[in-house]
Design an enzyme around this catalytic site. Structure first.
Site, PDB file in Angstrom:
ATOM      1  N   HIS A 178      -9.663  -8.469   1.098  1.00  0.00           N
ATOM      2  CA  HIS A 178      -8.968  -8.854   2.330  1.00  0.00           C
ATOM      3  C   HIS A 178     -10.025  -9.244   3.360  1.00  0.00           C
ATOM      4  O   HIS A 178     -10.900  -8.454   3.696  1.00  0.00           O
ATOM      5  CB  HIS A 178      -8.104  -7.700   2.845  1.00  0.00           C
ATOM      6  CG  HIS A 178      -6.895  -7.468   1.985  1.00  0.00           C
ATOM      7  ND1 HIS A 178      -6.372  -6.234   1.737  1.00  0.00           N
ATOM      8  CD2 HIS A 178      -6.106  -8.371   1.326  1.00  0.00           C
ATOM      9  CE1 HIS A 178      -5.303  -6.371   0.943  1.00  0.00           C
ATOM     10  NE2 HIS A 178      -5.128  -7.647   0.687  1.00  0.00           N
ATOM     11  N   GLU A 181     -11.589  -7.252   6.382  1.00  0.00           N
ATOM     12  CA  GLU A 181     -12.034  -5.881   6.114  1.00  0.00           C
ATOM     13  C   GLU A 181     -13.542  -5.863   5.865  1.00  0.00           C
ATOM     14  O   GLU A 181     -14.043  -5.424   4.823  1.00  0.00           O
ATOM     15  CB  GLU A 181     -11.185  -5.298   4.977  1.00  0.00           C
ATOM     16  CG  GLU A 181      -9.703  -5.303   5.375  1.00  0.00           C
ATOM     17  CD  GLU A 181      -8.721  -4.919   4.265  1.00  0.00           C
ATOM     18  OE1 GLU A 181      -9.160  -4.482   3.186  1.00  0.00           O
ATOM     19  OE2 GLU A 181      -7.505  -5.063   4.498  1.00  0.00           O
ATOM     20  N   HIS A 313     -11.212  -1.142   0.720  1.00  0.00           N
ATOM     21  CA  HIS A 313     -10.458  -1.806   1.787  1.00  0.00           C
ATOM     22  C   HIS A 313     -10.691  -1.053   3.095  1.00  0.00           C
ATOM     23  O   HIS A 313     -11.286   0.015   3.117  1.00  0.00           O
ATOM     24  CB  HIS A 313      -8.944  -1.774   1.477  1.00  0.00           C
ATOM     25  CG  HIS A 313      -8.540  -2.682   0.361  1.00  0.00           C
ATOM     26  ND1 HIS A 313      -7.843  -3.846   0.562  1.00  0.00           N
ATOM     27  CD2 HIS A 313      -8.753  -2.599  -0.974  1.00  0.00           C
ATOM     28  CE1 HIS A 313      -7.634  -4.442  -0.596  1.00  0.00           C
ATOM     29  NE2 HIS A 313      -8.177  -3.706  -1.554  1.00  0.00           N
ATOM     30  N   GLU A 386      -9.355   3.232   1.330  1.00  0.00           N
ATOM     31  CA  GLU A 386      -9.156   2.638   2.646  1.00  0.00           C
ATOM     32  C   GLU A 386     -10.148   3.330   3.570  1.00  0.00           C
ATOM     33  O   GLU A 386     -10.011   4.520   3.854  1.00  0.00           O
ATOM     34  CB  GLU A 386      -7.725   2.877   3.136  1.00  0.00           C
ATOM     35  CG  GLU A 386      -6.653   2.187   2.296  1.00  0.00           C
ATOM     36  CD  GLU A 386      -6.371   0.758   2.719  1.00  0.00           C
ATOM     37  OE1 GLU A 386      -7.118   0.208   3.557  1.00  0.00           O
ATOM     38  OE2 GLU A 386      -5.396   0.191   2.207  1.00  0.00           O
TER      39      GLU A 386
HETATM   40  O1  0X9 Z   1      -1.835  -3.352   1.077  1.00  0.00           O
HETATM   41  C1  0X9 Z   1      -2.918  -3.362   0.476  1.00  0.00           C
HETATM   42  O2  0X9 Z   1      -3.234  -4.259  -0.295  1.00  0.00           O
HETATM   43  C2  0X9 Z   1      -3.903  -2.225   0.696  1.00  0.00           C
HETATM   44  N1  0X9 Z   1      -3.945  -1.878   2.092  1.00  0.00           N
HETATM   45  S1  0X9 Z   1      -4.614  -2.909   3.179  1.00  0.00           S
HETATM   46  O3  0X9 Z   1      -4.286  -2.454   4.506  1.00  0.00           O
HETATM   47  N2  0X9 Z   1      -6.185  -2.866   3.065  1.00  0.00           N
HETATM   48  O4  0X9 Z   1      -4.130  -4.217   2.918  1.00  0.00           O
HETATM   49  C3  0X9 Z   1      -3.450  -1.008  -0.053  1.00  0.00           C
HETATM   50  C4  0X9 Z   1      -3.213  -1.224  -1.508  1.00  0.00           C
HETATM   51  C5  0X9 Z   1      -2.973   0.050  -2.229  1.00  0.00           C
HETATM   52  N3  0X9 Z   1      -1.742   0.087  -2.930  1.00  0.00           N
HETATM   53  C6  0X9 Z   1      -0.592   0.611  -2.396  1.00  0.00           C
HETATM   54  N4  0X9 Z   1      -0.529   1.061  -1.197  1.00  0.00           N
HETATM   55  N5  0X9 Z   1       0.470   0.675  -3.190  1.00  0.00           N
HETATM   56 ZN    ZN Z   2      -7.140  -4.460   2.277  1.00  0.00          ZN
END
Ligand code: 0X9
Ligand code: ZN
Ligand code: CA
Ligand code: CA
Ligand code: CA
Length: 430
Positions: A178, A181, A313, A386
């Protein structure tokens, strides 16, 4: 209080949804629209599934949901209702204002001067090139392929006898999928520098490097990263930069584009303007496709060599594990023992960095993310970290460069735990 969903709105802004809103107007200008006009808002503080469901049921058009926020397109009446229900709604104009404030000292094509310690693409390449020059016996650099815009996506390997494919457990670290990030590029660079610069002086590091093959991709999404800093003013960009056919909205969420249970479960969007757009089909982004091709290529004599993986992330300070597509602890390809192992390793890693450990779908459902693919397809012990900070709005993606050292070293022990978990270290003594 700025909230985390701000970033989603910012991305929607950059994606061209901004036509819905007076762009350069003063904060609040969006609220002066004629009744009936549809405006894009970030709704923040949606910490429970029930709250998110309630917003979805209010009739607004949900563009995306991530962390505790949702990006919605709402009429003035709907917005008023949501506010009356106690939700905080932020317009893209507000987000844009915040981004402007975060980008003091403009420096087109690079990070703002205040954040000069962050590595842009060229600086990342220079940093890993230096590691290879300084430690030619431990480091080799190749490429998983090129991004949509044609940038090489470097792949760094660290091991003793680095040019030989030895029979050692392999571990993969991926960063900055992303775009905004940026702290995660610094995380991958720290891993590279630590496992090379400290090799001669730190017996534990030497033992791990001698008994493992460590793969690192510091920037999965170089196009998005460069776009985010291109004007000297942060763009709040998340996705890839590949245009979408039949839409003016650019980019796909690479972390919804992987092929395991792609688009199965309402954990991604089919709308190209969404921050969590899954793409027209699985793996139609060169970045996700080439990651999977590299990992597929590590099947040797029928056995996947890569045993562990962390995809870094920001932000929220979490250690997450599969599956993301279902809230069930166990499912096809995930036995109780396997789920327990994820929980055990994830919890032990989280004890060292102070993050919160949980199955990723406890945060929210995602389908087509990298961790589900790594585990579902290859049985790789795959985590999503994260990083810092624990909460925030759009500013959460742009912590000052002064925190880089503290917040990347914070994961040193967790990285060691993953390496040891897959069999590195052993009883090698120095
Ligand atoms: O949404 C995402 O891709 C990740 N969070 S972010 O804020 N960096 O975009 C988290 C992905 C992890 N998977 C789940 N939460 N199911
Ligand atoms: Zn992310
Ligand atoms: Ca600074
Ligand atoms: Ca080796
Ligand atoms: Ca090997």
């Amino acid at each position: 209080m700025p909230t985390r969903r701000g970033m989603a709105a910012a991305a929607a802004l950059a994606a061209g949804v901004a036509v819905l809103l007076p762009l350069a107007g003063p904060a609040g200008a969006a609220d002066q629209q004629a009744a009936g006009d549809i405006v894009t808002y970030t709704v923040t503080g949606l910490d429970s599934v029930a709250e998110r469901t309630a917003v979805a049921r209010s009739g607004v058009d949900v563009l995306s949901a991530e962390h505790g926020t949702m990006t919605v397109r709402a009429t003035q009446e709907q917005a008023a209702e949501l506010r009356a229900a106690g939700h905080e709604l932020i317009t893209m104009a507000d987000v844009r204002k915040q981004l402007r404030e975060l980008s003091a000292a403009k420096k087109p094509g690079d990070f703002p001067e205040d954040d000069a310690d962050y590595h842009n693409y060229d600086e990342m390449v220079a940093e890993i090139t230096k590691a290879a020059e300084d430690h030619g016996d431990l480091v080799s650099i190749s490429s998983i392929g090129t991004s949509y815009e044609g940038r090489d996506i470097p792949l760094v390997k660290i091991s003793d006898n680095v040019d030989t494919d030895e029979d050692e457990p392999e571990v993969l670290f991926t960063c900055n999928m992303h775009a905004r990030e940026h702290l995660t590029t610094e995380m991958c660079l720290r891993i590279i520098n630590r496992y090379t610069d400290d090799y001669a002086s730190d017996e534990k590091i030497k033992a791990l490097v001698d008994t493992a093959e460590i793969w690192v991709v510091p920037q999965v999404n170089p196009d998005g990263i460069e776009y985010d800093i291109a004007t000297g003013e942060y763009q709040g960009w998340r996705k890839s930069r590949k245009p979408n056919e039949g839409s003016s909205a650019v980019g796909t969420d690479i972390n919804r584009n992987f092929s395991y249970q792609w688009g199965c479960c309402n954990g991604s969007s089919g709308n190209p303007a969404s921050e969590t757009y899954r793409g027209a089909e699985a793996l139609d982004q060169p970045e996700s496709k080439q990651i999977t091709e590299f990992v597929d290529s590590r099947v040797v004599d029928g056995e996947q060599q890569i045993k562990g993986h962390i995809d870094f992330h920001t932000f929220s300070e979490l250690v997450l594990w599969p599956y993301g597509y279902t809230t069930d602890d166990t499912d096809e390809g995930m036995t109780e023992e396997e789920a327990a192992r994820f929980r055990d390793v994830g919890t032990r890693m989280a004890e060292t960095n102070g993050y919160t450990p949980q199955q990723s779908s406890d945060l929210y459902i995602t389908d087509g993310d990298i961790n589900d693919w790594m585990w579902g397809e290859h049985k790789i012990l795959s985590f999503c970290f994260e990083m810092y900070p624990s909460s925030g709005g759009i500013d959460g993606f742009y912590p000052p460069d002064e925190v880089i050292e503290r917040e990347t070293s914070r994961n040193d022990e967790a990285v060691e735990i993953l390496l040891e978990e897959v069999g590195a270290g052993g009883d090698t003594t120095g």
